[in-house]
Scaffold this active site. Sequence first.
Site, PDB file in Angstrom:
ATOM      1  N   PRO A  72      36.321  39.676  19.293  1.00 26.72           N
ATOM      2  CA  PRO A  72      37.566  39.644  18.510  1.00 26.72           C
ATOM      3  C   PRO A  72      38.039  41.042  18.166  1.00 26.72           C
ATOM      4  O   PRO A  72      37.241  41.940  17.900  1.00 26.72           O
ATOM      5  CB  PRO A  72      37.158  38.882  17.240  1.00 26.72           C
ATOM      6  N   CYS A  73      39.341  41.243  18.215  1.00 26.56           N
ATOM      7  CA  CYS A  73      39.933  42.491  17.756  1.00 26.56           C
ATOM      8  C   CYS A  73      40.166  42.411  16.250  1.00 26.56           C
ATOM      9  O   CYS A  73      40.490  41.358  15.718  1.00 26.56           O
ATOM     10  CB  CYS A  73      41.262  42.752  18.464  1.00 26.56           C
ATOM     11  N   GLN A  74      40.027  43.515  15.588  1.00 31.28           N
ATOM     12  CA  GLN A  74      40.210  43.544  14.143  1.00 31.28           C
ATOM     13  C   GLN A  74      41.663  43.833  13.786  1.00 31.28           C
ATOM     14  O   GLN A  74      42.008  44.855  13.216  1.00 31.28           O
ATOM     15  CB  GLN A  74      39.282  44.594  13.516  1.00 31.28           C
TER      16      GLN A  74
END
Length: 362
Positions: A72-74
């Site tokens: 997941p990208c933050q």
Amino acid sequence: MVDLIDLFAGCGGMTTGFVAEGCTPVLSVEFNLPAAATYAANYGEEHTIYGDIQDVAAEQIPDADLVIGGPPCQGFSNLGSKDINDPRNKLWREYLRVVGVANPKVFVIENVDRFMKSSEFQLLLSEVESGALQDYELRYGHLNAADFGVAQRRIRTIVIGSRVGPIELPSPTHARTREAGSALEPWQGTATRIQGLPARPATTKLPDSLSDFFGVRVPGIFKGLDLHVGRNPTQLSLDRYDHVPPGGGRFNIPTELLPRCWREKPTGTTDVMGRMRWDFPSHTIRTEFYKPEKGAYLHPQWDVEGRNRVNRPITHLEAARLQGFPEDYLWCGSKIEIARQIGNAVPVGLAQAIARHVKKHL
């Protein structure tokens, strides 16, 4: 045998595509309990770790030919120094850590289409230039699931890292229109996946069933028509649905039936209250596909005379089929949790096309 590690595995959409091409999962890691239970129900609990990837010790990570997953990208934040040790990038650091321990010949990352514009992506490139991925050559780009026989238009960023020579992204097998002399097949319409299912689901509830996974009891196991669950829309919603033809949306609904927020927004959000088409792929199946207010999720059956209209959103089973999951796939969780699993999954057909392509180079 091609050994496979799936990180951030979700309910197993990507693994399903790779297993279809002869790969054998030897480790999967998933933080969400219902998703991990679904994965384990289909591929076994013995190699499935339910928990935080940060807690997975090096001794638990086997050697593997392939590592796949979508960290997941933050929030695609501006990371300033692009520091790999920034705490917001811990999940990316963990993905790279597993790659370093497992030493795969190839790794595959999938993510949202805008991923290539993110700071996380720049961080990934820097690791190839002078970091943990120096032994790997990267190829990356956007792939549309519909171009690989999936009855869904879903664009994803795909990154292939290889230490056995560069591996380009797979070439499409399907196209929106088939030109004379072309070897490409036409896009698949929704009819290829959901036509023939009962037009009116018999229930709005999943069966009463509980199973134990990882020492915890979760709803399930469900499969097939268990997931063909409907909703109870209001009469106002039914009146709105009735005006929307295949390929149409909120602009087909009479003004007096529209909520104020739509009346006052004459442009944009064109897929809201949209109806699918039998002869065309669906839009992206998101996690709230059961809400027509969120996108083009109305069942494709509609006729001008009004004698044969199916005025409802697609069911969980129909959404899973549009994602390419097999009929006998097993599911765990509540309706909302399973919907989230389905919407977050990588389309199986896209994963399988990538697996077929990558295996040629191993």
